[in-house]
Design a protein around this motif. Structure first.
Motif, short mmCIF file in Angstrom:
data_model
loop_
_atom_site.label_atom_id
_atom_site.label_comp_id
_atom_site.label_asym_id
_atom_site.label_seq_id
_atom_site.Cartn_x
_atom_site.Cartn_y
_atom_site.Cartn_z
N ASN A 1 -13.76 -1.62 -1.22
CA ASN A 1 -12.43 -1.34 -0.67
C ASN A 1 -12.56 -0.63 0.66
OD1 ASN A 1 -11.41 -2.36 -2.98
ND2 ASN A 1 -10.81 -0.42 -3.86
N TRP B 1 -4.20 5.36 1.48
CA TRP B 1 -3.74 3.98 1.54
C TRP B 1 -4.98 3.12 1.64
CZ3 TRP B 1 0.09 1.94 5.82
CH2 TRP B 1 0.56 0.68 5.44
N SER C 1 -3.07 -4.10 -1.51
CA SER C 1 -2.77 -2.83 -0.85
C SER C 1 -2.34 -1.84 -1.92
CB SER C 1 -1.64 -3.04 0.16
OG SER C 1 -1.19 -1.81 0.65
N ARG C 2 -2.94 -0.66 -1.87
CA ARG C 2 -2.58 0.39 -2.83
C ARG C 2 -2.39 1.68 -2.05
NH1 ARG C 2 -5.32 -1.20 -8.31
NH2 ARG C 2 -4.65 -3.34 -8.16
N ASN C 3 -1.43 2.47 -2.46
CA ASN C 3 -1.29 3.78 -1.83
C ASN C 3 -0.92 4.81 -2.88
OD1 ASN C 3 1.67 3.92 -2.02
ND2 ASN C 3 1.64 2.31 -0.49
N ARG C 4 -1.26 6.01 -2.57
CA ARG C 4 -0.98 7.12 -3.49
C ARG C 4 -0.57 8.32 -2.65
NH1 ARG C 4 -5.76 8.49 -7.02
NH2 ARG C 4 -5.22 6.43 -7.77
#
Length: 84
Positions: free
Chosen positions: A11, A25, A40-43
């Motif tokens: 990633n 992100w 796409s991942r965000n926290r």
């Protein structure tokens, strides 16, 4: 923003702000059966009373913006494939 991760199959992500900032992100390219997906991942961690407001307003708005961004990337990538 500093880049997190590198190399094939890993990633790639960004870290917003300071190292102690609770926002991340990340993007990943996943290939399976000849199809490549961009994920796409965000926290974001919001402490205290601001969390309810963030969840009510920013989460839906972020979902719409991110969805449009990913569809735009998909459309441009598919257009390039058909021009070859």
């Amino acid at each position: 923003m500093p880049q997190l991760g590198s190399g094939t199959g890993r990633n790639r992500g960004t870290h917003a702000g300071r190292r102690t900032d609770p926002r991340v992100w990340s993007f990943a390219l996943r290939e399976k059966a000849g199809v490549t997906r961009l994920i796409s991942r965000n926290r974001i961690t919001v402490p205290g009373a601001g969390k309810a407001l963030y969840d009510a307003v920013m989460v839906p708005a972020s979902l719409v913006m991110e969805s449009k961004m990913l569809h735009g990337i998909k459309d441009r990538a598919e257009r390039r494939l058909t021009r070859r």
